[in-house]
Design an enzyme around this catalytic site. Structure first.
Site, short mmCIF file in Angstrom:
data_model
loop_
_atom_site.label_atom_id
_atom_site.label_comp_id
_atom_site.label_asym_id
_atom_site.label_seq_id
_atom_site.Cartn_x
_atom_site.Cartn_y
_atom_site.Cartn_z
N ARG A 15 0.83 -1.22 0.00
CA ARG A 15 0.00 0.00 0.00
C ARG A 15 0.86 1.27 0.00
O ARG A 15 0.50 2.28 0.60
CB ARG A 15 -0.98 0.00 1.19
N LEU A 17 1.36 3.45 -2.27
CA LEU A 17 0.71 4.62 -2.88
C LEU A 17 -0.23 5.29 -1.88
O LEU A 17 -0.25 6.52 -1.76
CB LEU A 17 -0.06 4.20 -4.13
N LYS A 18 -1.00 4.50 -1.17
CA LYS A 18 -1.92 5.03 -0.15
C LYS A 18 -1.16 5.92 0.83
O LYS A 18 -1.56 7.06 1.10
CB LYS A 18 -2.59 3.86 0.59
N ARG A 514 -8.47 4.62 0.03
CA ARG A 514 -9.13 3.61 0.88
C ARG A 514 -8.92 2.22 0.30
O ARG A 514 -9.29 1.95 -0.85
CB ARG A 514 -10.62 3.91 1.03
N CYS A 515 -8.35 1.36 1.12
CA CYS A 515 -8.15 -0.03 0.72
C CYS A 515 -8.88 -0.94 1.71
O CYS A 515 -9.00 -0.62 2.88
CB CYS A 515 -6.66 -0.38 0.74
N GLU A 665 -26.53 7.17 1.24
CA GLU A 665 -25.73 8.28 0.73
C GLU A 665 -26.60 9.11 -0.20
O GLU A 665 -27.19 8.58 -1.13
CB GLU A 665 -24.52 7.72 -0.02
N HIS A 694 -16.78 11.61 3.25
CA HIS A 694 -15.54 11.24 2.57
C HIS A 694 -14.70 12.46 2.23
O HIS A 694 -13.62 12.33 1.66
CB HIS A 694 -15.85 10.42 1.31
#
Length: 754
Positions: A15, A17-18, A514-515, A665, A694
Site C-alpha cells: 500500500r 501509494l496510499k 481507501r483499501c 448516501e 468522505h
C-alpha cells in the site's frame, strides 16, 4: 500464442501509494516527493509484469486516485467550480476527489459511484462547460514514454469515448450535445499524438457495452467509432470489454475497423455462444479474458485449455488475457506467511495471475504435455474440508414464514413510536467513529498477543465511554458505540464466523486511498458464539438514550468477500443470514431497542442486464435480508444503511426488505433520490445523508439547514431521520465533532419552525 493483462493494481505490494498520498494530504511531503513515489511504483510494476513474460504490458493504468477522473482531466472535463479555485493541476485533481475548503474557496467533491458490479468506486466527471473540452493533459503520453525508457513497448490503456461519455454528468442537453463533438475531436487528436510517438497498440476500455444497450446507445457508439477509427492510421486499436458479454453489438463489432476485440469469458455468459453463432473476424485478434480478474482462486488450466481449444475452431489469432483489471484482487500471495499452504496453494492474486498467463502461454506453445499443466492439476487434489452438515440441515429446514416479518410495517411504526419516544427528525450517525492510531495499535497488540484480552477490552470500553459522552454532549438522539473493536465492517464479522479465511496483506483498492482486505469465504458459514453482544450491552449501560446495535448484513458480507465458487451465491448468503439472525435475536433479548443491519453493498452484484436482476440476484438477496430480522418483536426497530450506488431503479425491492428505517448516501448526488422515493410512495422511514463524510470539509449550519429543508420539501416530516451519509471511521475527531454539532444545531433550528 501471446498474453496480456488489462491493467495492474496500483496501490503497491504494501500500500505504498496510499501512504504516499496520505502524507501529501497531511502536508508531510511535497508534490515532488509524491510524484517520485508514484513513478517508482510504476517502474516496479512494469518490470514485474515484464519479468513475468507478459507480451502486452499496460501503461496509463496507474492513477493517483481514479482512472475515470484521469480520463476526464486528460480531456479538460473539469467543472468551473474547481477551475475557479485557481489551484495547481495536482491540487485541482485532488479537490475534485475530496472537495476543498481553504483560502481559495469551499467546494464539495465529485459524486462517487460503484464501478459497474465491483467494490471499486469511480468519481463522476461533471461538465458544465463543453467549450473547454480538449486534449490538454499529457499523463497517457508521459507514462508511455516512461515505460519506453525501460525498454518496454507498452499498450496505453484509456476509457473509451462511449463509456466516458455515458459516465459524465452534463449540466444540460445543450452542453451534452456540444461535448459529443468536442470529445470526439479530442480523441482524434489523442490518436494523432500516439501515432507521432509511434505507439503500436492502444487499448480502449468500453465496459458500458455489457449493459442492455438501446438503439440510441448503439447509434452513438457507431457514430463515435466510425469517425474515430478513420483516424487511427498506424495505431492498432483494441476494444476491451469486461464484466459481461457484448450480445447487443457483437455482430456489428465483427464488421468494424477495430484491430482486436477483448471479450470476458468469466462473467460474459454469452461470449462463447456469440462466437459459436457469429464466428470471429479474420482481420482481428481475440483477446480472450479467461483469467478471473475479480476472484482469488487459482485457474484450472484444464478448463482454460478446453476453452482455448473451442475458440481455436473460429480463430487462430488469440491472445490470453485477464477477464478484467487486476485492480480487484490483492497484490501477491508472497506476503501471506500465516495462511496454511493447503489453502494458499489454491489462491492466485495479481502477481500469481501473471504466472498463470505465462504458464498457459508456455503450455499452448509446447507440443507435449507440459509439467506445468500436471502441477496445476495437482493443486485441486486433497482440498481442505468445506462442508458442515449442521448448516446444511438448518438451511433445509427453512420455511416460507422465516422470510417474512410480522406485523405489517404500518402497525410496527405505531408500536415503535410509542415504545421509542423519539423526537421529530431524530438525529443519529451511521455507526463508526474515528479510529485513532492508539485504537489501531491496541487492536494490533491484541492480535499479536502482546496484551491480554482484559487489557484490550478495558481500552475499548474507555473509548466507548468517551464516544457516548461526545454524542450526548453534541445532543444526538440515537447513539452508537463507535465500533472501536472493528477493523472493517466485513472482516470483523468474518473473523468471528466459522467458514472464513483471512489474509495478512490481501489489500484491494476501494476508492482513492481507501483499501479493504476482503475475507475469503472458504466453507459453510455459522456463528459459534455472540459477536457484538458484550460491546452493545456495555454501551447501552452507559446512557439513558438508545444505543443502536450494529451489524453487517449477509449480502454485504458476501459481496465484500471473495466468494466460494463451488456453491451458489444464494446458498452462501443464506448461510451468512442465519448466522447474523442469531446475533440479532441475542441483541434483542439483551434489551437493544434499535438494531442496524448494514447492507452497504446491496447493489454490488446486481447483474448489469435488467433481465437478470430478479432471477439471478434480487429474488434471493432481498429474502436473505428478511431472514436476518424476521424473528424480532414489533417494537424492535430495524435499520439498514446503503452507500455509493444508484438505487433509484430498485427502490421497490429495497422497500421489500421491510426494514423500519433506511439511511443512504445522498449528499454527493444532490439528494436526487428523493424524487423517486416520493414518486413510488416509499414506505420505509429514511435518513438521506445530509453531508459527505468522505471529504474533510465541515458543512456549516446554514448548508445543513438548506439540505434538511430540501428533504422536507420532498418527504413527510414523520418519515425523515437526520444523519451523515456514512460511517465516520476515516475522519478526524475535530472534523466529526464540528460537523455533528452543526448537524444537531441545524436540526433543532428546523424543528422549531415545524
Amino acid at each position: 500464442m501471446k498474453n496480456s493483462i488489462i491493467s495492474y493494481p496500483r496501490i503497491g505490494a504494501n500500500r505504498e501509494l496510499k501512504f504516499a498520498i496520505e502524507k501529501y494530504f497531511k502536508n508531510q511531503s511535497s508534490k515532488e516527493e509524491l510524484l517520485k513515489s508514484a513513478k517508482d511504483l510504476r517502474i516496479r510494476h512494469w518490470q514485474e509484469i515484464q519479468k513475468a513474460g507478459i507480451d502486452f504490458i499496460p501503461s496509463n493504468d496507474f492513477s493517483l486516485y481514479d482512472n475515470v477522473l484521469d480520463a476526464a482531466v486528460l480531456f479538460n472535463i473539469v467543472h468551473t467550480k474547481y477551475k475557479n479555485l485557481n489551484l495547481d493541476a495536482l491540487d485541482e485533481y485532488f479537490a475534485q476527489s475530496r472537495g476543498y475548503q481553504g483560502e481559495n474557496g469551499d467546494v464539495t467533491a465529485l459524486a462517487m459511484k460503484k464501478w459497474f458490479n465491483t467494490n471499486y468506486h469511480y468519481l463522476v466527471p461533471e461538465c458544465d462547460n463543453a467549450d473547454i473540452i480538449a486534449l490538454t493533459g499529457d499523463k497517457i503520453f508521459k507514462e508511455y514514454l516512461e515505460a519506453k525508457e525501460l525498454g518496454i513497448e507498452s499498450k496505453p490503456v484509456l476509457i473509451g469515448i462511449f463509456t466516458l461519455f455515458k459516465l459524465i454528468a452534463f449540466k444540460d442537453e445543450k452542453t451534452q450535445k456540444l461535448a459529443k463533438e468536442k470529445l470526439l475531436n479530442a480523441y482524434i487528436e489523442l490518436f494523432d499524438k500516439l501515432n507521432e510517438l509511434k505507439v503500436t497498440w492502444l487499448e480502449l476500455d468500453e465496459p458500458y457495452l455489457v449493459y442492455d444497450l438501446s438503439k440510441e446507445d448503439i447509434a452513438l457508439f457507431e457514430e463515435f467509432y466510425q469517425e474515430l477509427l478513420n483516424h487511427k492510421k498506424d495505431l492498432k486499436i483494441l476494444l476491451q470489454s469486461y464484466f459481461g458479454d457484448l450480445r447487443d453489438i457483437y455482430p456489428k463489432l465483427l464488421e468494424s475497423k477495430f484491430d482486436a476485440l477483448g471479450l470476458d469469458f468469466i462473467e460474459g455468459k454469452q461470449s462463447l455462444a456469440l462466437i459459436q453463432k457469429y464466428g470471429f473476424a479474420k482481420d482481428k485478434i481475440l483477446f480472450a479474458g479467461l483469467i478471473n480478474g475479480k476472484n482469488i482462486y487459482a485457474n484450472d488450466y484444464a478448463k482454460s485449455l478446453k476453452l482455448i481449444k473451442e475458440l481455436q475452431k473460429y480463430t487462430q489469432n488469440i491472445v490470453l488475457n485477464t477477464s478484467c483489471s487486476l485492480l480487484h484482487v490483492p497484490y501477491s500471495t508472497e506476503f501471506e506467511s500465516k495462511l496454511d499452504s493447503s489453502y494458499l496453494k489454491l489462491f492466485a492474486f495479481a502477481k500469481e495471475k501473471l504466472q498463470e498467463l505465462k504458464d498457459l502461454k508456455e503450455i499452448l506453445n509446447s507440443s507435449e504435455e507440459n509439467p506445468l499443466f500436471r502441477a496445476n492439476q495437482e493443486l485441486f487434489k486433497n482440498i481442505p474440508e468445506r462442508l458442515d452438515e449442521k448448516v446444511k440441515a438448518r438451511l433445509k429446514a427453512l420455511k416460507k414464514e422465516d422470510f417474512t416479518r410480522t406485523p405489517s410495517f404500518k402497525e410496527r411504526a405505531l408500536i415503535q413510536k410509542e415504545f421509542l419516544k423519539l423526537p421529530l427528525l431524530p438525529t443519529t450517525t451511521i455507526g463508526s467513529f474515528p479510529q485513532s492510531t492508539d485504537v489501531r495499535s491496541n487492536r494490533l497488540a491484541f492480535k499479536q498477543e502482546k496484551i491480554s484480552a482484559q487489557n484490550y477490552t478495558e481500552f475499548n470500553q474507555q473509548k466507548i465511554k468517551e464516544c457516548i459522552q461526545i454524542q450526548e454532549e453534541i445532543g444526538l438522539d440515537v447513539l452508537v458505540h463507535g465500533e472501536f473493536e472493528r477493523n472493517d465492517m466485513v472482516e470483523y464479522f468474518g473473523e468471528n464466523l466459522k467458514g472464513f479465511l483471512f489474509t495478512q496483506n490481501g489489500w484491494v483498492q476501494s476508492y482513492g486511498t481507501r483499501c479493504v482486505k476482503p475475507p475469503v469465504i472458504w466453507g459453510d458459514v455459522s456463528r459459534t458464539k455472540p459477536i457484538t453482544l458484550a460491546w452493545s450491552k456495555f454501551a447501552q449501560s452507559l446512557s439513558q438514550k438508545i444505543v443502536k446495535g450494529m451489524l453487517t448484513g449477509p449480502v454485504t458480507i458476501l459481496n465484500w468477500s471473495f466468494p466460494r465458487e463451488d456453491i451458489s451465491l444464494k446458498e452462501s448468503t443464506e448461510q451468512i443470514a442465519l448466522a447474523i439472525r442469531d446475533e440479532v435475536l441475542d441483541l434483542e433479548n439483551a434489551g437493544i431497542k434499535i438494531i442496524q443491519i448494514d447492507e452497504a453493498a446491496l447493489r454490488e452484484k446486481l447483474p448489469l442486464r435488467k433481465s437478470d436482476w430478479h432471477s439471478e440476484y434480487l429474488d434471493w438477496a432481498i429474502p436473505a435480508f428478511n431472514l436476518v430480522h424476521s424473528g424480532v418483536k414489533a417494537k424492535t426497530q430495524i435499520h439498514t444503511h446503503m452507500c455509493y450506488s444508484e438505487f433509484g431503479d430498485i427502490l421497490k425491492e429495497i422497500d421489500a426488505m421491510d426494514a423500519d428505517v433506511i439511511s443512504f448516501e445522498a449528499s454527493r448526488s444532490n439528494l436526487s433520490l428523493l424524487d423517486t422515493l416520493k414518486a413510488i410512495r416509499f414506505k420505509t422511514e429514511v435518513g438521506p445523508g445530509v453531508y459527505d463524510i468522505h471529504s474533510p470539509r465541515v458543512p456549516s449550519v446554514e448548508e445543513l439547514s438548506l439540505t434538511i429543508e430540501k428533504i422536507l420539501n420532498k418527504l413527510p416530516k414523520e418519515q425523515i431521520w437526520i444523519n451523515p451519509d456514512c460511517g465516520l471511521k476515516t475522519r478526524a475527531y475535530e472534523e466529526v465533532i464540528a460537523s455533528l454539532k452543526n448537524l444537531v444545531t441545524a436540526t433543532q433550528k428546523i424543528r422549531e419552525q415545524l
